[in-house]
Design an enzyme around this catalytic site. Sequence first.
Site, PDB file in Angstrom:
ATOM      1  N   GLY A  71     -15.707  59.107 -68.455  1.00  0.00           N
ATOM      2  CA  GLY A  71     -14.808  59.520 -69.525  1.00  0.00           C
ATOM      3  C   GLY A  71     -14.519  61.012 -69.451  1.00  0.00           C
ATOM      4  N   ASN A 150     -17.082  59.740 -82.125  1.00  0.00           N
ATOM      5  CA  ASN A 150     -18.320  59.116 -81.655  1.00  0.00           C
ATOM      6  C   ASN A 150     -19.477  59.256 -82.635  1.00  0.00           C
ATOM      7  OD1 ASN A 150     -17.501  61.745 -80.434  1.00  0.00           O
ATOM      8  ND2 ASN A 150     -19.666  61.860 -79.920  1.00  0.00           N
ATOM      9  N   GLN A 178     -14.421  55.806 -77.537  1.00  0.00           N
ATOM     10  CA  GLN A 178     -15.132  54.997 -78.542  1.00  0.00           C
ATOM     11  C   GLN A 178     -14.274  53.880 -79.137  1.00  0.00           C
ATOM     12  OE1 GLN A 178     -18.252  54.922 -79.141  1.00  0.00           O
ATOM     13  NE2 GLN A 178     -18.918  56.804 -78.152  1.00  0.00           N
ATOM     14  N   GLY A 199     -16.503  53.318 -68.922  1.00  0.00           N
ATOM     15  CA  GLY A 199     -17.131  52.012 -68.745  1.00  0.00           C
ATOM     16  C   GLY A 199     -18.403  51.817 -69.544  1.00  0.00           C
ATOM     17  N   HIS A 200     -19.278  52.842 -69.526  1.00  0.00           N
ATOM     18  CA  HIS A 200     -20.613  52.606 -70.091  1.00  0.00           C
ATOM     19  C   HIS A 200     -20.632  52.528 -71.615  1.00  0.00           C
ATOM     20  CE1 HIS A 200     -22.115  56.748 -71.352  1.00  0.00           C
ATOM     21  NE2 HIS A 200     -21.082  57.096 -70.635  1.00  0.00           N
ATOM     22  N   THR A 236     -12.971  57.597 -51.996  1.00  0.00           N
ATOM     23  CA  THR A 236     -13.127  56.151 -51.797  1.00  0.00           C
ATOM     24  C   THR A 236     -13.499  55.490 -53.116  1.00  0.00           C
ATOM     25  OG1 THR A 236     -13.751  56.486 -49.518  1.00  0.00           O
ATOM     26  CG2 THR A 236     -14.385  54.377 -50.499  1.00  0.00           C
ATOM     27  N   CYS A 324     -30.068  69.242 -80.236  1.00  0.00           N
ATOM     28  CA  CYS A 324     -31.294  70.024 -80.046  1.00  0.00           C
ATOM     29  C   CYS A 324     -31.124  70.925 -78.842  1.00  0.00           C
ATOM     30  CB  CYS A 324     -32.461  69.080 -79.848  1.00  0.00           C
ATOM     31  SG  CYS A 324     -34.054  69.868 -79.969  1.00  0.00           S
TER      32      CYS A 324
HETATM   33  C1  LIG Z   1     -19.252  59.156 -74.221  1.00  0.00           C
HETATM   34  C2  LIG Z   1     -17.991  59.850 -74.586  1.00  0.00           C
HETATM   35  C3  LIG Z   1     -17.299  60.624 -73.634  1.00  0.00           C
HETATM   36  C4  LIG Z   1     -17.825  60.894 -72.251  1.00  0.00           C
HETATM   37  O1  LIG Z   1     -17.804  59.769 -71.436  1.00  0.00           O
HETATM   38  P1  LIG Z   1     -18.704  59.808 -70.083  1.00  0.00           P
HETATM   39  O2  LIG Z   1     -18.316  58.574 -69.356  1.00  0.00           O
HETATM   40  O3  LIG Z   1     -20.125  59.793 -70.547  1.00  0.00           O
HETATM   41  O4  LIG Z   1     -18.351  61.049 -69.367  1.00  0.00           O
HETATM   42  C5  LIG Z   1     -16.111  61.215 -74.013  1.00  0.00           C
HETATM   43  N1  LIG Z   1     -15.621  61.047 -75.256  1.00  0.00           N
HETATM   44  C6  LIG Z   1     -16.254  60.313 -76.186  1.00  0.00           C
HETATM   45  C7  LIG Z   1     -15.637  60.148 -77.532  1.00  0.00           C
HETATM   46  C8  LIG Z   1     -17.467  59.695 -75.892  1.00  0.00           C
HETATM   47  O5  LIG Z   1     -18.086  58.980 -76.822  1.00  0.00           O
END
Ligand SMILES: *Cc1c(COP(=O)(O)O)cnc(C)c1O
Length: 389
Positions: A71, A150, A178, A199-200, A236, A324
């Site tokens: 992201g 988020n 999000q 993706g995650h 790639t 933190c």
């Molecule tokens: C997690 C998040 C990102 C970053 O995504 P990554 O794949 O961890 O780099 C960016 N924007 C928001 C709102 C997120 O919650």
Amino acid sequence: MKPIYVDNNATTRVAPEVVEAMLPYFSDFYGNPSSMHTFGGSVGSELKAARGYVAELIGAQPEEILFTSCGTESDSTAIHAAIRSNPDRKHIVTTRVEHPAVKNLVEHLGKNGYRTTFVPVDRQGRLDLDTLYKSLSDDTAIVSIMWANNETGTIFPVEEIARKVRERGIVFHTDAVQAVGKIPINMADSAVDMLSLSGHKLHAPKGIGVLYLRKGTKFAPFLMGGHQEGGRRAGTENTTSIIGMGRAAQLAMQTMDDENTRVRALRDKLETELIKRVPRSMINGDPENRLPNTTSIAFEYIEGEAILLLMDQHGICASSGSACTSGSLEPSHVLRAMGVPFTAAHGSIRFSLSIYNTEEEIDFIIEKMPPIIERLRQMSPFWQEGRIA
Ligand SMILES: *Cc1c(COP(=O)(O)O)cnc(C)c1O
């Protein structure tokens, strides 16, 4: 003990269906999709299918989908593309509550020749649209506004903003990391030019992102090299993860209903019960326009980190509203921007659910939280002095 995972805005479990879809592409079908032979080409056709599923999830055309590494890369690519393809424009508009992927980049650009506007939010986390619209000028290169926050789950009126920004002939990007998979998004009927997702955050692996790039939007690639992704992102292809991303997109289309009914009801139960059972607790954010899976709750006069430690002893995984950093417990920039009082921002906990959470888990959290809060308050000098409850 199996953890009770309610930290899904930080990252999600890779769906078993996604793992299954990916596995053959590590060992059996490891070809390079750019190769001339059939072996590589067969991977290429899977990538094409994955691109199609991601496009379908957000109502886009497959050619408008670029796979990136995360992201953060998508956000950076979008903002850099806009400023490099509009070199005369020196103004960037964003909000005070963006993810660091946008916030820190725009702050950096602000120290390097760009004028920046960070649009404020009110006590409920809602954007000050007046300030936003008044800031737009012929010098504005890009407006980048997240779709959903988020930390609080607050949803911004991105479609309405994008239309106004387009009328002014300015490029609009949204960090929808999000939002995608949780609420319906349709680029076919939208004025958004660029959109980032990751993706995650939707049950695909870490390390795969997507940038939606509307056909006709001026673009300058961030990574230059090979001709991958239509010359817009060299390197790639991360074939296995792209295939996983495609499968996750398919699943998200199937589970969005569950997210907005069952998961929303679990979230509502969790926050209603906690607010009822714990004195001096309150919700951070806009209770109306909010993601179905997220609640940020402030427990006044105690430290979020201490709450998390005690929750962890029960196997409950969540996040606090503090960053933190360098030993100092600074409340998060999001809660500060909302004007959440210091004593409440410090004791804020974010619960973010997923389709894998059960009612038993939520009941367990509801049972365990009140004694945790009570115990910490008994040890808190702030609570002893200021106690009202
Ligand atoms: C997690 C998040 C990102 C970053 O995504 P990554 O794949 O961890 O780099 C960016 N924007 C928001 C709102 C997120 O919650």
